[in-house]
Design a protein around this motif. Structure first.
Motif, PDB file in Angstrom:
ATOM      1  N   GLY A 234       0.775  -1.280   0.158  1.00 41.98           N
ATOM      2  CA  GLY A 234       0.085   0.001   0.109  1.00 41.98           C
ATOM      3  C   GLY A 234       0.892   1.358  -0.134  1.00 41.98           C
ATOM      4  N   THR A 235       0.653   2.057   0.973  1.00 46.91           N
ATOM      5  CA  THR A 235       1.415   3.539   1.141  1.00 46.91           C
ATOM      6  C   THR A 235       2.858   2.735   1.330  1.00 46.91           C
ATOM      7  N   GLY A 306       3.208   2.095  -2.986  1.00 45.64           N
ATOM      8  CA  GLY A 306       2.529   3.072  -3.593  1.00 45.64           C
ATOM      9  C   GLY A 306       3.112   4.612  -3.420  1.00 45.64           C
ATOM     10  N   MET A 307       3.508   4.869  -2.103  1.00 38.29           N
ATOM     11  CA  MET A 307       3.725   6.307  -1.938  1.00 38.29           C
ATOM     12  C   MET A 307       5.056   6.607  -2.914  1.00 38.29           C
ATOM     13  N   ASP A 358       0.281  10.835  -8.096  1.00 36.82           N
ATOM     14  CA  ASP A 358      -0.311   9.670  -7.279  1.00 36.82           C
ATOM     15  C   ASP A 358      -0.193   8.475  -8.058  1.00 36.82           C
ATOM     16  N   THR A 359       0.489   7.394  -7.235  1.00 36.82           N
ATOM     17  CA  THR A 359       0.509   6.306  -7.952  1.00 36.82           C
ATOM     18  C   THR A 359      -0.810   5.593  -8.692  1.00 36.82           C
ATOM     19  N   ALA A 360      -2.078   6.169  -8.178  1.00 32.16           N
ATOM     20  CA  ALA A 360      -3.347   5.693  -8.626  1.00 32.16           C
ATOM     21  C   ALA A 360      -3.289   6.090 -10.146  1.00 32.16           C
ATOM     22  N   SER A 363      -1.937   3.462 -12.307  1.00 40.45           N
ATOM     23  CA  SER A 363      -2.968   2.372 -12.716  1.00 40.45           C
ATOM     24  C   SER A 363      -3.910   2.734 -13.704  1.00 40.45           C
ATOM     25  N   GLY A 440      -3.545  -3.865   0.376  1.00 42.27           N
ATOM     26  CA  GLY A 440      -2.861  -2.809  -0.110  1.00 42.27           C
ATOM     27  C   GLY A 440      -3.526  -2.230  -1.567  1.00 42.27           C
ATOM     28  N   SER A 441      -3.564  -1.080  -1.732  1.00 37.51           N
ATOM     29  CA  SER A 441      -4.087  -0.553  -2.865  1.00 37.51           C
ATOM     30  C   SER A 441      -3.285  -0.563  -4.193  1.00 37.51           C
ATOM     31  N   LEU A 442      -1.771  -0.800  -3.982  1.00 37.47           N
ATOM     32  CA  LEU A 442      -1.138  -1.213  -5.276  1.00 37.47           C
ATOM     33  C   LEU A 442      -1.423  -2.450  -5.827  1.00 37.47           C
ATOM     34  N   HIS A 445      -5.392  -2.793  -6.721  1.00 37.43           N
ATOM     35  CA  HIS A 445      -5.908  -1.950  -7.914  1.00 37.43           C
ATOM     36  C   HIS A 445      -5.079  -1.622  -9.170  1.00 37.43           C
ATOM     37  N   TYR A 446      -3.736  -2.106  -9.122  1.00 35.61           N
ATOM     38  CA  TYR A 446      -3.042  -1.914 -10.264  1.00 35.61           C
ATOM     39  C   TYR A 446      -3.176  -3.221 -11.198  1.00 35.61           C
TER      40      TYR A 446
HETATM   41  P1  ADP Z   1      -2.316   2.166   3.584  1.00 34.74           P
HETATM   42  O1  ADP Z   1      -1.146   1.502   2.960  1.00 34.74           O
HETATM   43  O2  ADP Z   1      -1.936   3.616   3.899  1.00 34.74           O
HETATM   44  O3  ADP Z   1      -3.146   1.465   4.387  1.00 34.74           O
HETATM   45  P2  ADP Z   1      -3.675   1.872   1.016  1.00 34.74           P
HETATM   46  O4  ADP Z   1      -3.574   0.363   0.885  1.00 34.74           O
HETATM   47  O5  ADP Z   1      -4.755   2.290   0.129  1.00 34.74           O
HETATM   48  O6  ADP Z   1      -3.447   2.717   2.157  1.00 34.74           O
HETATM   49  O7  ADP Z   1      -2.418   2.530  -0.161  1.00 34.74           O
HETATM   50  C1  ADP Z   1      -2.163   3.974  -0.244  1.00 34.74           C
HETATM   51  C2  ADP Z   1      -1.273   3.969  -1.359  1.00 34.74           C
HETATM   52  O8  ADP Z   1      -1.679   3.341  -2.695  1.00 34.74           O
HETATM   53  C3  ADP Z   1      -1.040   5.512  -1.880  1.00 34.74           C
HETATM   54  O9  ADP Z   1       0.506   5.416  -1.793  1.00 34.74           O
HETATM   55  C4  ADP Z   1      -1.537   5.596  -3.201  1.00 34.74           C
HETATM   56  O10 ADP Z   1      -0.852   6.248  -4.143  1.00 34.74           O
HETATM   57  C5  ADP Z   1      -1.792   4.125  -3.784  1.00 34.74           C
HETATM   58  N1  ADP Z   1      -2.870   3.929  -4.373  1.00 34.74           N
HETATM   59  C6  ADP Z   1      -4.157   4.304  -4.279  1.00 34.74           C
HETATM   60  N2  ADP Z   1      -4.872   3.997  -5.298  1.00 34.74           N
HETATM   61  C7  ADP Z   1      -4.275   3.355  -6.326  1.00 34.74           C
HETATM   62  C8  ADP Z   1      -4.538   2.754  -7.301  1.00 34.74           C
HETATM   63  N3  ADP Z   1      -5.772   2.727  -8.002  1.00 34.74           N
HETATM   64  N4  ADP Z   1      -3.604   2.027  -7.951  1.00 34.74           N
HETATM   65  C9  ADP Z   1      -2.151   2.042  -7.495  1.00 34.74           C
HETATM   66  N5  ADP Z   1      -2.091   2.850  -6.318  1.00 34.74           N
HETATM   67  C10 ADP Z   1      -2.824   3.233  -5.599  1.00 34.74           C
END
Ligand code: ADP
Length: 495
Positions: A234-235, A306-307, A358-360, A363, A440-442, A445-446
């Protein structure tokens, strides 16, 4: 040299060959084993005192709280004993003044109060009957043991863990600064305030979010295959896995259940290769590190999570923008030409400021496979204020972004593959499946992040295509809720 050729050169710098992949796995295994022998190594390999993982049959109602940054989350989890659970929660922002409170009591009294409010709202019956009993007796004598909620405390700051429900705060991060809490047992700080309110709650476990991820995955998905590893992309990035206690030869200072012969280890793998310089390093990785708040630290995380991925892409794209030959984002009719005669990027664009990409967005770039790359072009225009990007611009952006994330996924496979090899489970005919939970979002969602991990796993010596087929990587949700509840349950069994 045209844009396409320039792009290929940038992309090539993020190549991470199978040979390098294997070299990294060897180095990861070396550092992982060094961390099991002594403290102060690149991988901290922190013993969690959790000596078993769930198999889905666990039952009961547990509380979990999560203090990790801006919010404090309180939840109760009903484990149904069939790999399912029900969860209710309240979330409250931590008041800024409490993050820098004079005394730890100010903050922890606030946290205990939130637990009380949660119990009043969601567990009124239990709370009232207990409170009634309390009118004659004081806590904890006022409750029968089975009436006391066990609570898992997810505390995402550096702690030296001394037992399953004991850990000293090493230092605050993320904007918190309450000096008198440093060096104290955070579970006791919370328990003392809970007791002051007379709540029927026992802080049973101190939980790292990665360990929680492993627990949550093992409960919900593993069935007869207990999960081996929980990993977060994630982050930041980190992983926790089951290790044989016989292999942990450094001292484990607190008490733990020795009967299982295993313990979950929090690797803290984000700091893999802090000093050894084996990780791939482009000029953009070096710039990112130099301009970060912690140069030289968390070097693996800075290439994987992701960060940082958006920032690496931003730095590479920035250099291409400045290079006349590369000719990226150069539309001579740009409305921004009054600012810069060379690029059609707004001076306000995130592409021009640190952390502005933003890494989003990466994606979005990966998901667009239309011939005209219209979604990426729209994203460049709307989110990053690039004036009418051309198809070639979008192709260049997509290629660079893809290369950075592909390298990240292959590096993720280094840690995952090394832990699989470390477990010895590939050679065990009894183990038909090795389950891994990720969060984690990466990774969620990637597009195709997991597929890229699998591709790399197949190329690791000792795993290969047949080994990779045995590995099941699935999403694990809510480690700080259900995972923390499960650790509270395991802790209760040890009481
Ligand atoms: P945390 O790790 O803080 O609990 P997340 O799992 O949501 O929270 O991770 C947040 C990170 O993922 C951020 O660095 C953000 O840039 C990245 N992120 C958010 N949405 C996406 C996406 N759709 N694809 C890739 N990276 C993402």
């Amino acid at each position: 040299m045209g844009l396409a050729e320039h792009t290929s050169r940038v992309v090539a710098q993020f190549d991470f060959s199978d040979e390098e992949l294997n070299r990294h796995v060897d180095e990861f295994l070396k550092q992982a084993n060094a961390g099991l022998k002594q403290d102060g190594t690149s991988l901290s390999q922190i013993p969690s005192y959790v000596t078993a993982v769930p198999n889905g049959t666990e039952k009961g109602i547990y509380l979990a709280v999560d203090l990790g940054g801006t919010n404090f989350r309180v939840c109760s989890v009903s484990l149904n004993g069939d790999s399912t659970f029900n969860l209710v929660y309240n979330k409250v922002a931590i008041p800024k003044n409490l993050m820098v409170a004079k005394t730890a009591r100010d903050l922890f009294a606030f946290l205990a109060k939130q637990i009380e409010l949660f119990l009043r709202e969601h567990h009124r019956d239990h709370f009232e009957s207990a409170a009634h009993r309390r009118s004659t007796m004081s806590f904890p004598e006022g409750y029968r043991d089975e009436q006391i909620f066990r609570l898992g405390f997810t505390f995402s700051f550096p702690v030296q863990q001394l037992g399953i429900n004991k850990g000293k705060l090493i230092r605050w991060t993320k904007g918190f600064d309450i000096p008198d809490a440093v060096g104290k047992d955070v579970c006791k700080l919370l328990q003392d305030e809970i007791d002051r309110l007379g709540l029927p709650v026992k802080v049973a476990a101190l939980v790292n979010d990665t360990v929680g991820t492993l627990m949550a995955r093992s409960y919900t998905s593993a069935g007869k295959h207990r999960s081996l590893l929980g990993a977060i992309f994630g982050t930041g990035t980190n992983g926790a896995y089951i290790e044989k206690t016989a292999s942990i030869t450094k001292p484990i200072p607190g008490e733990y259940d020795k009967s299982t012969g295993e313990m979950v280890i929090n690797t803290e793998w984000g700091s893999f290769d802090n000093e050894l310089n084996v990780l791939p390093s482009t000029v953009w990785d070096q710039t990112l590190d130099r301009e970060s708040v912690n140069p030289g630290i968390q070097m693996y995380e800075k290439r994987v999570s992701g960060m940082f991925l958006g920032e690496i892409v931003r730095l590479a794209i920035n250099d291409m923008m400045k290079d006349d030959e590369a000719s990226l984002f150069r539309d001579t009719n740009s409305s921004y030409n009054d600012w810069s005669t060379t690029t059609n990027v707004s001076p306000q664009s995130g592409l021009l400021s640190q952390w502005g990409l933003d890494t989003a967005v990466l994606s979005v770039a990966a998901a667009d496979n239309t011939p005209e790359l219209s979604t990426i072009r729209q994203e460049l225009e709307n989110t990053l204020q690039v004036y009418t990007p051309s198809l070639e611009d979008a192709q260049a952006f997509k290629a660079v972004a893809g290369a950075v994330v592909r390298r990240a996924a292959r590096l993720a496979a280094v840690a995952i593959g090394a832990i699989v090899l470390q477990s010895g489970k590939l050679d065990d005919p009894e183990e038909e499946l090795i389950d891994i939970g990720v969060d984690g979002s990466l990774v969620e969602h990637y597009p195709f992040f997991r597929d890229m991990i699998y591709e790399a796993l197949r190329a690791i010596e000792g795993i290969g295509p047949s080994g990779a087929n045995k590995i099941r990587i699935g999403i694990a949700k809510d480690g700080s809720g259900v995972g923390a509840a499960l650790i509270a349950l395991i802790a209760q069994k040890m009481e």
